[in-house]
Design a protein around this motif. Structure first.
Motif, PDB file in Angstrom:
ATOM      1  N   LEU A  63     -14.472 -29.585   0.169  1.00 61.82           N
ATOM      2  CA  LEU A  63     -14.046 -29.680  -1.817  1.00 61.82           C
ATOM      3  C   LEU A  63     -12.313 -28.763  -1.448  1.00 61.82           C
ATOM      4  O   LEU A  63     -11.247 -29.109  -1.777  1.00 61.82           O
ATOM      5  CB  LEU A  63     -14.798 -29.282  -2.090  1.00 61.82           C
ATOM      6  N   PHE A  64     -12.834 -28.012  -1.252  1.00 59.55           N
ATOM      7  CA  PHE A  64     -10.937 -26.835  -1.311  1.00 59.55           C
ATOM      8  C   PHE A  64      -9.981 -27.348  -0.599  1.00 59.55           C
ATOM      9  O   PHE A  64      -9.111 -27.448  -1.414  1.00 59.55           O
ATOM     10  CB  PHE A  64     -11.792 -25.825  -1.174  1.00 59.55           C
ATOM     11  N   PHE A  86      -8.698 -29.829  -2.851  1.00 61.51           N
ATOM     12  CA  PHE A  86      -7.617 -29.590  -4.255  1.00 61.51           C
ATOM     13  C   PHE A  86      -7.179 -29.027  -3.933  1.00 61.51           C
ATOM     14  O   PHE A  86      -5.406 -29.485  -4.536  1.00 61.51           O
ATOM     15  CB  PHE A  86      -9.067 -28.852  -4.961  1.00 61.51           C
ATOM     16  N   SER A 143      -3.802 -31.169  -2.101  1.00 62.87           N
ATOM     17  CA  SER A 143      -3.466 -32.189  -3.402  1.00 62.87           C
ATOM     18  C   SER A 143      -2.375 -32.375  -4.265  1.00 62.87           C
ATOM     19  O   SER A 143      -1.405 -32.794  -3.871  1.00 62.87           O
ATOM     20  CB  SER A 143      -3.999 -32.571  -4.122  1.00 62.87           C
ATOM     21  N   PHE A 149     -13.910 -34.614   0.530  1.00 66.69           N
ATOM     22  CA  PHE A 149     -13.101 -34.133   0.076  1.00 66.69           C
ATOM     23  C   PHE A 149     -11.607 -34.954  -1.133  1.00 66.69           C
ATOM     24  O   PHE A 149     -10.942 -34.423  -1.310  1.00 66.69           O
ATOM     25  CB  PHE A 149     -12.237 -34.501   1.458  1.00 66.69           C
ATOM     26  N   GLY A 201     -11.827 -33.839  -3.648  1.00 66.58           N
ATOM     27  CA  GLY A 201     -11.027 -32.136  -3.824  1.00 66.58           C
ATOM     28  C   GLY A 201      -9.689 -32.892  -4.746  1.00 66.58           C
ATOM     29  O   GLY A 201      -8.863 -32.179  -5.285  1.00 66.58           O
ATOM     30  N   THR A 202      -9.056 -34.244  -4.179  1.00 66.99           N
ATOM     31  CA  THR A 202      -8.073 -34.894  -4.518  1.00 66.99           C
ATOM     32  C   THR A 202      -7.474 -35.301  -5.824  1.00 66.99           C
ATOM     33  O   THR A 202      -6.773 -35.483  -6.350  1.00 66.99           O
ATOM     34  CB  THR A 202      -7.195 -35.326  -3.026  1.00 66.99           C
ATOM     35  N   ASN A 216      -6.683 -21.187   0.522  1.00 62.76           N
ATOM     36  CA  ASN A 216      -7.450 -21.367   1.949  1.00 62.76           C
ATOM     37  C   ASN A 216      -7.492 -21.721   3.433  1.00 62.76           C
ATOM     38  O   ASN A 216      -7.967 -21.934   4.043  1.00 62.76           O
ATOM     39  CB  ASN A 216      -7.389 -22.534   0.848  1.00 62.76           C
TER      40      ASN A 216
END
Length: 299
Positions: free
Chosen positions: A10-11, A14, A17, A172, A175-176, A203
């Motif tokens: 997820l991170f 994000f 992106s 994933f 997250g974007t 990250n």
């Protein structure tokens, strides 16, 4: 599947992106221009539809990556530490790409060739005025060449489980989404904050440290505990060890009992061993009647 991997995916989506916004942003702009004649409500629904298609495309790629990992890597991952080591190395590799090292540029060039081959099909979805077209556009969007996507797919491969790969890639993609659905003003603020705080690099550093910990910490603990890595042993190996220890214990008990029986004489044997001594003592002892007769003769 672990929660830590889901959070990492997820991170990764994000904080990564903003780097991909250059190419994806152009595609979003093209989609928006094709929906100029659509009402605001339907426009929002179409945007949600093509993002759903993109997430489904990522999940499908993750499923394929998981199947590939299962077919190729699973036979090598029985009763050893290879799964953990591979996962740690992939996390280090992906983290270093987030730190800016261009490891996946060649793979992006190869992906660009495939993306260009899809051009005739992409042209057919414009303008995005219907939901099937929007969904198809999202499905094709998942094949847009991106090093960040390829890094996430590597994590899906070493997960050596199709369901895990699909869920990781779906998360994933989630997250974007914020960066790609935000307004122009919001996108600018988010990009500035991520860039100013160096959240992408942070990250990446966390992923590198996590990968090293996944590889090194269990090995260090194994060394500290005398080299017995019980977690990597198969059930049959554990059973063999238990049976071997049980047999050794049983043999030790038998030996102890045999030694005790050897040192402890039986009752019959003890009596037999004592009888000759007793007979010899009786034989050496003078007879009272003979002594008494001898004394009378002397008188």
């Amino acid at each position: 599947m672990t929660t830590a991997l889901l959070i990492a995916a997820l991170f990764m989506g994000f904080f990564g992106s903003p780097h991909c916004l250059g190419m994806c942003g152009g595609l979003v702009a093209a989609f928006s221009l094709s929906m100029k004649e659509v009402s605001p409500a339907k426009r929002r629904a179409l945007i949600a539809t093509y993002h759903i298609g993109r997430l489904l495309s990522y999940a499908s790629l993750g499923l394929i990556a998981g199947l590939l990992g299962t077919a190729v890597l699973q036979p090598l991952m029985v009763g050893n530490n290879i799964p953990r080591i591979l996962l740690g190395l992939v996390l280090v590799f992906v983290g270093m790409t987030m730190l800016g090292l261009p490891f996946l540029t060649k793979l992006e060039r190869f992906g660009m060739r495939f993306w260009q081959a899809l051009a005739p099909l992409r042209k057919k979805v414009f303008p995005l005025t219907t939901f099937p077209r929007a969904l198809t556009a999202g499905l094709l969007w998942g094949f847009l060449p991106c090093g960040l996507v390829y890094g996430a797919l590597l994590i899906a491969v070493v997960g050596h489980d199709p369901l895990t790969g699909a869920v990781l890639m779906f998360v994933f993609g989630l997250g974007t989404v914020p960066m790609l659905v935000a307004t122009h003003k919001t996108v600018g603020w988010m990009r500035n904050q991520i860039g100013r705080l160096r959240l992408r690099q942070l990250n990446g550093a966390i992923m590198v440290i996590s990968g090293l910990a996944v590889v090194v910490v269990p090995l260090a603990m194994t060394t500290m505990h005398g080299g017995h890595d019980m977690s990597s042993m198969s059930d049959s190996q554990m059973a063999d060890m238990s049976m071997h220890d049980g047999m050794d214990m049983h043999e030790g008990m038998d030996a102890t009992m045999d030694h005790s029986n050897h040192n402890m004489p039986a009752t019959a044997d003890a009596k037999q061993d004592m009888d000759p001594n007793m007979d010899h003592s009786m034989h050496d002892m003078p007879d009272d009647s003979m002594t008494h007769d001898h004394m009378n003769n002397e008188k």
